[in-house]
Design a protein around this motif. Structure first.
Motif, short mmCIF file in Angstrom:
data_model
loop_
_atom_site.label_atom_id
_atom_site.label_comp_id
_atom_site.label_asym_id
_atom_site.label_seq_id
_atom_site.Cartn_x
_atom_site.Cartn_y
_atom_site.Cartn_z
N VAL A 1 0.62 -1.22 0.01
CA VAL A 1 -0.05 -0.08 -0.25
C VAL A 1 0.95 1.28 -0.07
N VAL A 2 1.86 1.09 0.77
CA VAL A 2 2.79 2.46 0.79
C VAL A 2 3.34 2.68 -0.57
N LYS A 3 3.88 1.52 -1.32
CA LYS A 3 4.54 1.64 -2.53
C LYS A 3 3.33 2.58 -3.66
N HIS A 4 2.15 1.81 -3.60
CA HIS A 4 1.07 2.37 -4.28
C HIS A 4 0.73 3.88 -3.96
N LEU A 5 0.78 4.31 -2.52
CA LEU A 5 0.61 5.46 -2.25
C LEU A 5 1.54 6.36 -2.85
N ALA A 6 3.08 6.16 -2.79
CA ALA A 6 4.03 6.79 -3.13
C ALA A 6 3.77 7.24 -4.88
N ALA A 7 3.54 6.31 -5.33
CA ALA A 7 3.05 6.22 -6.92
C ALA A 7 2.08 7.24 -7.28
N ALA A 8 0.88 7.10 -6.30
CA ALA A 8 -0.15 8.30 -6.53
C ALA A 8 0.09 9.44 -6.00
N ALA A 9 1.31 9.82 -5.04
CA ALA A 9 1.46 10.94 -4.67
C ALA A 9 2.50 11.54 -5.64
N ALA A 10 3.07 10.95 -6.37
CA ALA A 10 3.94 11.39 -7.24
C ALA A 10 3.24 11.86 -8.55
N GLU A 11 1.91 11.69 -8.74
CA GLU A 11 0.97 12.05 -9.84
C GLU A 11 0.96 13.58 -9.81
N GLY A 12 0.89 14.17 -8.81
CA GLY A 12 0.72 15.57 -8.74
C GLY A 12 -0.25 16.03 -7.53
N ASP A 13 -1.23 16.78 -8.04
CA ASP A 13 -2.48 17.48 -7.28
C ASP A 13 -3.08 16.29 -6.44
N ARG A 14 -2.87 16.39 -5.19
CA ARG A 14 -3.34 15.12 -4.29
C ARG A 14 -4.69 15.56 -3.77
N SER A 15 -5.39 16.65 -3.87
CA SER A 15 -6.59 17.13 -3.65
C SER A 15 -7.45 16.42 -4.34
N GLU A 16 -7.39 16.14 -5.77
CA GLU A 16 -8.25 15.71 -6.73
C GLU A 16 -7.85 14.25 -7.27
N ASN A 17 -6.75 13.51 -6.40
CA ASN A 17 -6.40 12.21 -6.88
C ASN A 17 -7.35 11.25 -6.18
N ALA A 18 -8.03 10.83 -6.77
CA ALA A 18 -8.94 9.46 -6.18
C ALA A 18 -7.95 8.57 -5.65
N GLU A 19 -6.89 7.90 -6.54
CA GLU A 19 -6.07 6.74 -6.08
C GLU A 19 -5.44 7.37 -4.75
N TYR A 20 -4.79 8.43 -4.66
CA TYR A 20 -4.27 9.08 -3.65
C TYR A 20 -4.95 8.84 -2.13
N GLN A 21 -6.17 9.38 -2.40
CA GLN A 21 -7.40 9.41 -1.10
C GLN A 21 -7.45 8.03 -0.84
N TYR A 22 -7.67 7.05 -1.89
CA TYR A 22 -8.13 5.82 -1.51
C TYR A 22 -6.94 5.10 -0.83
N ARG A 23 -5.64 5.18 -1.12
CA ARG A 23 -4.73 4.59 -0.59
C ARG A 23 -4.33 5.11 0.78
N LYS A 24 -4.49 6.24 1.00
CA LYS A 24 -4.42 6.90 2.43
C LYS A 24 -5.35 6.33 3.46
N LYS A 25 -6.78 6.05 2.93
CA LYS A 25 -7.74 5.51 3.82
C LYS A 25 -6.99 3.98 4.04
N GLU A 26 -6.84 3.43 3.16
CA GLU A 26 -6.48 1.96 3.15
C GLU A 26 -5.32 1.89 4.03
#
Length: 168
Positions: A38-63
């Motif tokens: 999950v941490v690996k996927h979270l880092a990849a999602a965070a690298a995509e840019g704007d975190r406020s509208e990034n559903a993958e980032y939000q989902y991984r943080k919740k997970e």
């Protein structure tokens, strides 16, 4: 009307050796496999840019929060649990870890294994030592008749058999 609720009653700190092994395996799986993934996927999602509208980032943080919450619970609980491995000297009496066969009012037989609250599973026939049925059966012997107060009413149970599993 307030939202205050009394705290839940503390559950017993007993567990069978099999239940303890399952809890440790769950902890190890979460800590060594699931969380790093999950941490690996979270880092990849965070690298995509704007975190406020990034559903993958939000989902991984919740997970990750859910995994960390479960790890915290398991860490705390595993420290206080007492493994009960000793088979009682009296085979006919019901104690922790016993497989109890009971007959109800309609002569229908059911079998329960009395286990700790962390490993209780009604579908598998494992009931918590804190459950009303288990509390009514503890210390009784084959042939005893007990009355159990359940939400559906009072039920009469006769103990037909008591057995203990051999340690694994």
């Amino acid at each position: 009307m307030s939202r205050w609720r009394p705290p839940p009653a503390k559950s017993s700190a007993y567990i069978t050796a099999e239940g303890h092994a399952r809890m440790k395996a769950e902890f190890d799986q979460l800590w060594r496999v699931r969380r790093p993934d999950v941490v690996k996927h979270l880092a990849a999602a965070a690298a995509e840019g704007d975190r406020s509208e990034n559903a993958e980032y939000q989902y991984r943080k919740k997970e990750l929060r859910e995994i960390d919450s479960r790890l915290k619970y398991l860490t705390t609980r595993l420290q206080v649990l007492q493994i009960v491995e000793v088979k009682p000297r009296s085979d006919g009496k019901v104690f922790f870890g016993a497989r109890v066969t009971v007959s109800d009012d309609e002569a229908e037989e059911r079998s329960y294994r009395i286990v700790g609250p962390d490993e209780a599973d009604a579908q598998a026939g494992q009931i918590s030592v804190d459950a009303p049925v288990a509390r009514a059966l503890l210390g009784r012997t084959v042939g005893d008749v007990v009355q159990v107060r359940l939400p559906s009413g009072v039920q009469t149970l006769e103990i037909v058999g008591v057995a203990y599993q051999a340690p694994a």
